[in-house]
Scaffold this active site. Structure first.
Site, PDB file in Angstrom:
ATOM      1  CD  GLU A  83     -39.485 -73.010  -5.869  1.00 18.52           C
ATOM      2  OE1 GLU A  83     -39.597 -74.465  -5.564  1.00 18.52           O
ATOM      3  OE2 GLU A  83     -38.314 -72.423  -5.573  1.00 18.52           O
ATOM      4  CE1 TYR A  86     -32.285 -76.273  -5.907  1.00 22.27           C
ATOM      5  CE2 TYR A  86     -30.828 -77.038  -4.205  1.00 22.27           C
ATOM      6  CZ  TYR A  86     -31.906 -76.529  -4.488  1.00 22.27           C
ATOM      7  OH  TYR A  86     -32.877 -76.266  -3.422  1.00 22.27           O
TER       8      TYR A  86
END
Length: 525
Positions: free
Chosen positions: A317, A393
């Protein structure tokens, strides 16, 4: 974000939203919304934990180069709009189908105030199926988190809700809650005002910010803080806000945050928001990349990496502060730039603190999960739901890894940092996949168009073909491509880089060659 930790959950769950709505966003921008730009949001809200509701007003400051008849904003129908004003005058409006149309004919205004209230949409499976998450902590205190990457800002405020729209002059968040609750939000805490049994927190940032990066979290928190010295020389406040029940873990996670920030700075450049802060807040869901106030809900599951502790969710994050927040896309078609490069930043933590062996173990483990089921880059004007899948991803990160292998460290790492800091693609200037390809080709002097077209836009993978020729000869080729790739080949004399393509290359070796022995490329062998 929607962190890589739980991609499996995403793939096993169907998309459903609170109130039976699918609040997807992106796609082609509404023609009415093409006519203006949002410069600033000022959101003044009161939170009511008992009823799980909000009430307040949003001031939207905008600019336009044309005469507007209608200012079209997005706001879900679950909220009731009670009034819209401009220059103190009541404006006519229509609110239906999650659209708020404000009639501003003959108005010279550059801002509107929208008063609204209602029960908040409840997150079904945050952050993948977002909304408000209202919970109690283990001490019985109210605890609220907000997640909206898949839905956009319209689930909590009126907004021009398209990924291409970011308020160029930032946002003010004025949030009122019952005492003794605290609110963590974007930017800098300017002041706190007391009013009887309530208190109001005034947060602000002057930086551009994407809609889903706007955020606020309410709870009873323990705070730990320090000053972080950036590679830029800036002294930046660094905060962690954790639940009171976890205050004994606060100092440890502050150190984890510091190490992760230092690691990202090494590979991506200076922290992007030096005038604000580096911070995380504990949330009642897994995590999300809210600008300068990342959501953290990973239960302090640190692992040892070399001499430091590593939290993969926190690190992921935080990486979005560079890719997702600073470098952001205006079309979800290019979503992989957010998630793939950030996921590659996770692998770089392994490289930095675990060494090459740990790095390649992570790389090769990830390769096994890539099924090549969808292209990494989606069609132009994709919605978030259309563009979001696990391979933005995994395969996105592997493409970055392949570039490292093709270019070499002495070119790749300066290229990566230069891209993250190019003013053409940062802050108010958004980026797309074509920009990235052109940048890499220009920076490196290489023509990698075939590589990018293959791995970003198709699901095809080159197939390695090896044929015996004579006693000591082998013909090696890559079938399925019409260009050449630099590939490591291991023979009885060691590893050599060769340019392989459809046309066979003759290799002399007493043992059968091993193509790409370390796994730089995605190949069928």
């Amino acid at each position: 974000m929607k962190t890589i930790l739980s991609i499996c959950i995403l793939l096993l769950t169907s998309v459903s939203f609170a109130f039976g709505q699918n609040w997807d966003w992106g796609g082609p921008i509404d023609p009415l919304q093409e006519k203006f730009e949002v410069k600033h949001y000022r959101l003044e809200l009161e939170l009511f934990p008992e009823s799980k509701s909000i009430k307040g007003k949003s001031t939207v400051t905008f600019s336009t180069n044309t005469q507007l008849d209608t200012l079209r904003l997005d706001l879900i129908d679950e909220y009731k709009v009670t009034s819209v004003q401009a220059n103190g005058v009541e404006m006519e409006f229509s609110h239906k189908s999650d659209l708020l149309d404000i009639l501003i004919t003959d108005c010279s205004c550059d801002a509107v105030e929208i008063f609204y209230e209602g029960i908040t949409p409840i997150a079904i499976n945050p952050p993948w199926e977002g909304g408000f998450t209202w919970k109690k902590d283990n001490l019985g205190n109210d605890w609220m988190g907000l997640s909206s990457q898949g839905e956009g800002a319209k689930i909590f405020m009126p907004a021009l809700d398209h990924p291409s729209s970011e308020p160029s002059e930032g946002v003010d968040l004025v949030i009122t809650v019952p005492k003794p609750y605290f609110v963590a939000a974007n930017g800098v805490l300017d002041q706190v005002k007391q009013n009887g049994k309530k208190q109001t927190y005034y947060w602000s940032t002057d930086y551009p910010i994407n809609n889903y990066g706007i955020n606020f979290t309410m709870g009873i928190f323990h705070e730990e803080k320090q000053t972080f010295t950036s590679v830029s020389g800036d002294q930046i406040p660094m905060h962690v806000w954790v639940l009171q029940e976890n205050k004994d873990k606060a100092q440890d996670i502050l150190e984890v945050l510091k190490v992760s920030t230092e690691t990202h700075e090494k590979y991506f450049g200076a922290y992007p928001w030096p005038n604000d802060k580096v911070a995380i807040v504990e949330t009642p869901y897994l995590g999300m990349e809210h600008q300068t106030i990342n959501a953290y809900g990973n239960f302090y599951r640190f692992v040892r990496m070399g001499s430091v502790n590593y939290d993969n969710l926190l690190h992921h994050e935080l990486g979005h502060e560079w890719f997702g927040n600073k470098v952001s896309v205006g079309d979800w078609a290019d979503f992989w730039i957010h998630e793939g490069i950030t996921a590659y930043g996770d692998w770089l933590f392994y490289l930095e603190h675990g060494g090459e062996e740990a790095y390649f173990e992570k790389v090769n483990g990830t390769l096994k999960s890539i099924s090549h089921s969808k292209p990494v880059a989606s069609p132009v004007n994709s919605t978030e739901e259309e563009a979001y899948h696990s391979e933005i991803y995994t395969k996105g990160a592997y493409i970055m890894h392949s570039l490292r292998g093709i270019l070499g460290d002495e070119v790749f790492f300066p290229m990566l940092k230069a891209f993250a800091n190019d003013p053409r693609f940062t802050y108010e200037n958004q980026v797309n996949t074509r920009d990235f390809i052109d940048f890499v080709n220009s920076f490196t002097g290489e023509d990698l168009e075939g590589f990018f077209q293959l791995y970003l836009y198709s699901t095809n993978i080159p197939e390695v073909k090896i044929s015996k020729k004579g006693n000591k000869g082998f013909e090696v080729s890559l079938q399925g491509i019409d260009f050449q790739l630099p590939v490591e080949v291991k023979t009885d004399e060691g590893i050599e880089t060769m340019r392989l393509g459809r046309k066979p290359v003759l290799i002399n070796s007493t043992t059968q060659p091993i193509v790409d022995p370390r796994g730089w490329l995605m190949l069928k062998k």
